[in-house]
Design a protein around this motif. Sequence first.
Motif, PDB file in Angstrom:
ATOM      1  N   LYS A   1       0.835  -1.193   0.000  1.00 41.10           N
ATOM      2  CA  LYS A   1       0.000   0.000   0.000  1.00 41.10           C
ATOM      3  C   LYS A   1       0.875   1.250   0.000  1.00 41.10           C
ATOM      4  O   LYS A   1       1.982   1.254   0.520  1.00 41.10           O
ATOM      5  CB  LYS A   1      -0.917   0.011   1.213  1.00 41.10           C
ATOM      6  CG  LYS A   1      -1.943  -1.120   1.233  1.00 41.10           C
ATOM      7  CD  LYS A   1      -2.814  -1.035   2.476  1.00 41.10           C
ATOM      8  CE  LYS A   1      -3.846  -2.151   2.501  1.00 41.10           C
ATOM      9  NZ  LYS A   1      -4.685  -2.092   3.737  1.00 41.10           N
ATOM     10  N   THR A   2       0.348   2.325  -0.569  1.00 38.44           N
ATOM     11  CA  THR A   2       1.058   3.607  -0.591  1.00 38.44           C
ATOM     12  C   THR A   2       0.286   4.596   0.272  1.00 38.44           C
ATOM     13  O   THR A   2      -0.818   5.037  -0.106  1.00 38.44           O
ATOM     14  CB  THR A   2       1.174   4.141  -2.028  1.00 38.44           C
ATOM     15  OG1 THR A   2       1.846   3.187  -2.840  1.00 38.44           O
ATOM     16  CG2 THR A   2       1.949   5.461  -2.038  1.00 38.44           C
ATOM     17  N   PRO A   3       0.803   4.940   1.424  1.00 33.45           N
ATOM     18  CA  PRO A   3       0.062   5.851   2.310  1.00 33.45           C
ATOM     19  C   PRO A   3       0.107   7.286   1.805  1.00 33.45           C
ATOM     20  O   PRO A   3       1.061   7.699   1.137  1.00 33.45           O
ATOM     21  CB  PRO A   3       0.819   5.708   3.639  1.00 33.45           C
ATOM     22  CG  PRO A   3       2.224   5.382   3.241  1.00 33.45           C
ATOM     23  CD  PRO A   3       2.101   4.527   2.005  1.00 33.45           C
ATOM     24  N   ASP A   4      -0.922   8.053   2.121  1.00 33.93           N
ATOM     25  CA  ASP A   4      -0.941   9.482   1.817  1.00 33.93           C
ATOM     26  C   ASP A   4      -0.311  10.207   3.007  1.00 33.93           C
ATOM     27  O   ASP A   4      -0.967  10.496   4.010  1.00 33.93           O
ATOM     28  CB  ASP A   4      -2.376   9.954   1.596  1.00 33.93           C
ATOM     29  CG  ASP A   4      -2.444  11.409   1.135  1.00 33.93           C
ATOM     30  OD1 ASP A   4      -1.503  12.179   1.432  1.00 33.93           O
ATOM     31  OD2 ASP A   4      -3.440  11.776   0.495  1.00 33.93           O
ATOM     32  N   LEU A   5       0.992  10.472   2.905  1.00 31.54           N
ATOM     33  CA  LEU A   5       1.718  11.061   4.026  1.00 31.54           C
ATOM     34  C   LEU A   5       1.197  12.447   4.382  1.00 31.54           C
ATOM     35  O   LEU A   5       1.149  12.818   5.570  1.00 31.54           O
ATOM     36  CB  LEU A   5       3.220  11.109   3.713  1.00 31.54           C
ATOM     37  CG  LEU A   5       3.920   9.757   3.507  1.00 31.54           C
ATOM     38  CD1 LEU A   5       5.409   9.960   3.298  1.00 31.54           C
ATOM     39  CD2 LEU A   5       3.673   8.832   4.703  1.00 31.54           C
ATOM     40  N   ASN A   6       0.817  13.232   3.389  1.00 34.70           N
ATOM     41  CA  ASN A   6       0.289  14.568   3.673  1.00 34.70           C
ATOM     42  C   ASN A   6      -0.978  14.484   4.509  1.00 34.70           C
ATOM     43  O   ASN A   6      -1.171  15.246   5.469  1.00 34.70           O
ATOM     44  CB  ASN A   6       0.003  15.312   2.370  1.00 34.70           C
ATOM     45  CG  ASN A   6       1.272  15.748   1.673  1.00 34.70           C
ATOM     46  OD1 ASN A   6       2.279  16.003   2.321  1.00 34.70           O
ATOM     47  ND2 ASN A   6       1.226  15.810   0.349  1.00 34.70           N
ATOM     48  N   GLU A   7      -1.856  13.563   4.158  1.00 35.60           N
ATOM     49  CA  GLU A   7      -3.101  13.404   4.896  1.00 35.60           C
ATOM     50  C   GLU A   7      -2.838  12.956   6.329  1.00 35.60           C
ATOM     51  O   GLU A   7      -3.556  13.344   7.256  1.00 35.60           O
ATOM     52  CB  GLU A   7      -3.995  12.388   4.184  1.00 35.60           C
ATOM     53  CG  GLU A   7      -5.349  12.198   4.852  1.00 35.60           C
ATOM     54  CD  GLU A   7      -6.220  11.197   4.103  1.00 35.60           C
ATOM     55  OE1 GLU A   7      -7.050  10.537   4.761  1.00 35.60           O
ATOM     56  OE2 GLU A   7      -6.063  11.084   2.876  1.00 35.60           O
ATOM     57  N   LEU A  28       2.555  13.455   7.953  1.00 38.41           N
ATOM     58  CA  LEU A  28       3.897  12.889   8.046  1.00 38.41           C
ATOM     59  C   LEU A  28       4.748  13.358   6.870  1.00 38.41           C
ATOM     60  O   LEU A  28       4.224  13.760   5.834  1.00 38.41           O
ATOM     61  CB  LEU A  28       3.838  11.358   8.050  1.00 38.41           C
ATOM     62  CG  LEU A  28       2.953  10.691   9.103  1.00 38.41           C
ATOM     63  CD1 LEU A  28       2.932   9.188   8.904  1.00 38.41           C
ATOM     64  CD2 LEU A  28       3.424  11.046  10.512  1.00 38.41           C
ATOM     65  N   ARG A  29       6.065  13.270   7.052  1.00 38.70           N
ATOM     66  CA  ARG A  29       6.974  13.596   5.961  1.00 38.70           C
ATOM     67  C   ARG A  29       8.143  12.606   5.975  1.00 38.70           C
ATOM     68  O   ARG A  29       8.696  12.313   7.035  1.00 38.70           O
ATOM     69  CB  ARG A  29       7.505  15.016   6.094  1.00 38.70           C
ATOM     70  CG  ARG A  29       8.296  15.461   4.844  1.00 38.70           C
ATOM     71  CD  ARG A  29       8.908  16.831   5.011  1.00 38.70           C
ATOM     72  NE  ARG A  29       7.902  17.861   5.293  1.00 38.70           N
ATOM     73  CZ  ARG A  29       8.198  19.137   5.507  1.00 38.70           C
ATOM     74  NH1 ARG A  29       9.484  19.519   5.493  1.00 38.70           N
ATOM     75  NH2 ARG A  29       7.253  20.015   5.754  1.00 38.70           N
ATOM     76  N   LEU A  30       8.482  12.102   4.807  1.00 44.34           N
ATOM     77  CA  LEU A  30       9.597  11.167   4.665  1.00 44.34           C
ATOM     78  C   LEU A  30      10.848  11.935   4.240  1.00 44.34           C
ATOM     79  O   LEU A  30      10.818  12.690   3.271  1.00 44.34           O
ATOM     80  CB  LEU A  30       9.265  10.090   3.631  1.00 44.34           C
ATOM     81  CG  LEU A  30      10.369   9.067   3.324  1.00 44.34           C
ATOM     82  CD1 LEU A  30      10.723   8.258   4.571  1.00 44.34           C
ATOM     83  CD2 LEU A  30       9.937   8.145   2.185  1.00 44.34           C
ATOM     84  N   LEU A  31      11.942  11.730   4.977  1.00 42.10           N
ATOM     85  CA  LEU A  31      13.210  12.387   4.684  1.00 42.10           C
ATOM     86  C   LEU A  31      14.287  11.330   4.467  1.00 42.10           C
ATOM     87  O   LEU A  31      14.290  10.285   5.122  1.00 42.10           O
ATOM     88  CB  LEU A  31      13.632  13.294   5.839  1.00 42.10           C
ATOM     89  CG  LEU A  31      12.613  14.315   6.351  1.00 42.10           C
ATOM     90  CD1 LEU A  31      13.159  15.000   7.592  1.00 42.10           C
ATOM     91  CD2 LEU A  31      12.284  15.332   5.274  1.00 42.10           C
ATOM     92  N   HIS A  32      15.201  11.612   3.550  1.00 38.88           N
ATOM     93  CA  HIS A  32      16.396  10.794   3.383  1.00 38.88           C
ATOM     94  C   HIS A  32      17.615  11.690   3.605  1.00 38.88           C
ATOM     95  O   HIS A  32      17.592  12.866   3.232  1.00 38.88           O
ATOM     96  CB  HIS A  32      16.456  10.159   1.991  1.00 38.88           C
ATOM     97  CG  HIS A  32      15.435   9.087   1.776  1.00 38.88           C
ATOM     98  ND1 HIS A  32      14.196   9.328   1.246  1.00 38.88           N
ATOM     99  CD2 HIS A  32      15.476   7.753   2.045  1.00 38.88           C
ATOM    100  CE1 HIS A  32      13.509   8.204   1.167  1.00 38.88           C
ATOM    101  NE2 HIS A  32      14.265   7.230   1.658  1.00 38.88           N
ATOM    102  N   TYR A  33      18.620  11.150   4.225  1.00 39.52           N
ATOM    103  CA  TYR A  33      19.833  11.923   4.468  1.00 39.52           C
ATOM    104  C   TYR A  33      21.044  11.043   4.184  1.00 39.52           C
ATOM    105  O   TYR A  33      20.953   9.805   4.141  1.00 39.52           O
ATOM    106  CB  TYR A  33      19.873  12.445   5.906  1.00 39.52           C
ATOM    107  CG  TYR A  33      19.870  11.367   6.977  1.00 39.52           C
ATOM    108  CD1 TYR A  33      21.064  10.864   7.479  1.00 39.52           C
ATOM    109  CD2 TYR A  33      18.678  10.861   7.476  1.00 39.52           C
ATOM    110  CE1 TYR A  33      21.060   9.875   8.458  1.00 39.52           C
ATOM    111  CE2 TYR A  33      18.667   9.877   8.454  1.00 39.52           C
ATOM    112  CZ  TYR A  33      19.851   9.384   8.940  1.00 39.52           C
ATOM    113  OH  TYR A  33      19.855   8.402   9.896  1.00 39.52           O
ATOM    114  N   ALA A  68       5.105   1.489   8.547  1.00 40.49           N
ATOM    115  CA  ALA A  68       5.746   2.478   9.424  1.00 40.49           C
ATOM    116  C   ALA A  68       4.796   3.628   9.730  1.00 40.49           C
ATOM    117  O   ALA A  68       4.669   4.068  10.875  1.00 40.49           O
ATOM    118  CB  ALA A  68       7.026   2.994   8.774  1.00 40.49           C
ATOM    119  N   ALA A  69       4.109   4.113   8.710  1.00 40.73           N
ATOM    120  CA  ALA A  69       3.190   5.243   8.902  1.00 40.73           C
ATOM    121  C   ALA A  69       2.071   4.888   9.866  1.00 40.73           C
ATOM    122  O   ALA A  69       1.619   5.733  10.659  1.00 40.73           O
ATOM    123  CB  ALA A  69       2.617   5.676   7.553  1.00 40.73           C
ATOM    124  N   ALA A  70       1.618   3.644   9.844  1.00 40.63           N
ATOM    125  CA  ALA A  70       0.525   3.228  10.729  1.00 40.63           C
ATOM    126  C   ALA A  70       0.925   3.294  12.198  1.00 40.63           C
ATOM    127  O   ALA A  70       0.059   3.419  13.080  1.00 40.63           O
ATOM    128  CB  ALA A  70       0.090   1.808  10.370  1.00 40.63           C
TER     129      ALA A  70
END
Length: 468
Positions: free
Chosen positions: A291-297, A300-305, A332-334
């Motif tokens: 599944k692809t979660p709607d992070l904005n809804e 949440l925000r995904l960051l890579h460093y 993870a978002a859940a």
Amino acid sequence: MKRLVIYFHYDPAGCIDTACRIAVQAVQKYGRVVFVTNGTLAPADRVWVRQSGAGRIERENVGFDVGAYREALLTLGREKLAEYEEIVLMNYTLAGPVCSLAAMFTAMDARPELDFWGLTRHYAMQSRRFGGAVPEHLQSHFIAVRPRLFNRDDFWSYWQEMELPASYEQSIIRHETRFTPYFAARGYAWDTYVQTDDLKPVFVNPIMACPRELLANRGCPFFKRRSLFTPYADELRRTDGLAARELCDYVTAYTDFPLELLLVSLLKTQPLSALAQNLHWCYPVGAPTGKTPDLNELGLRLLHYEQPAADPVTDWYNRQAAANADTLLAEAAALFEKNPVLGVLSPSLPLWQGCTAARRAAWMREKDALAQEVSVPVGSDPPPAPNCGWVLVRESAFPDGIPACTRQRDAWKLALTAQKNGAYAAAFEPLTRSAARADILNVYETAAAQPAAVAKQLGRLVKHRLQK
């Protein structure tokens, strides 16, 4: 019964958190409260004490709880205290109550033969840290004394002659472990409300070792804040290391106590790593659902460093962990919905030992400067997250905006900033890795029990360092 409660409080910022307010309001139903704080209360908190109807003493931060109790007793005076039928010395290290206090006070009111009583006891032990032979004693977080004791000269001599402690160890030696045997030797009768004598052969300190058992099965209305952040290595010497997690699960499932608000408070005064170890902030997740979660809804925000290069093996495992985490984004978002105080989440550190060594070395170089920049306490152990160049954050944990995150140092600062704002960082991992972690632990435990294997491994480590 006419009862006085002397409630000791300490907070470096002069704030009275929700847990303290709940405790004060609960005991006020059973007696008058005098609120004693070591320090200066913030203006709004001073107003709260006044509006609650409690008395207030603000004093210099000396003498720990011993100094606070002593000053309150001597300030109120023997003549004033003689008006009461019971005096309770209680402190903020207890969280709760998780149930009504009526059962406790009713049960102990029905025992008029006691001259003093406490909530819980600590059993005898040997401890170099606390002066050698430690006798069985009432724990000083809650002790009630009655007129046959507090109207006597020896009670007042005890406090007037008390040399105030300058350290936690001295407070234990000079008061906590001394109070009970001192008065018991003079013929005063004592006991505890929570009965744990059947646990004596198992644990010397039941309220810390098995708090869930005391709450669930023995009527204990309080638990120790320290259960959530005590040094974890100490816990593993005494218990299986699950006490705090089991305690929190019980409090959440079976009581109305607002555990989340206590966590928010502790995050501002305790190292994140200590809380994470005791509460096991590493969440197992199932297989990817695709599944692809709607992070904005979800807010949440995904960051890579970018992570600093280590050795080829360590770098490979870190890259693999980040790639695997991308496939587990929905799982993870859940976790954020299930854990309202969670602010920062990343994959758990790979099980390869080089990853652990590299992270610790980097943390030791940066931790002191980071602690000054963010103004939060840090420990020698790194925070549980972020790891592996991958981090998912809750936007509301950063009311001033999410800071830029391009390298490992930025990622740690992200976690510490969330901590300062009352949110914690955690890791997640597939169930397969959790199972492997248990097997790896078993291998290390077996090897540690064999001196020859330990010496061989040490030799390998020395050789490896010399070759670098």
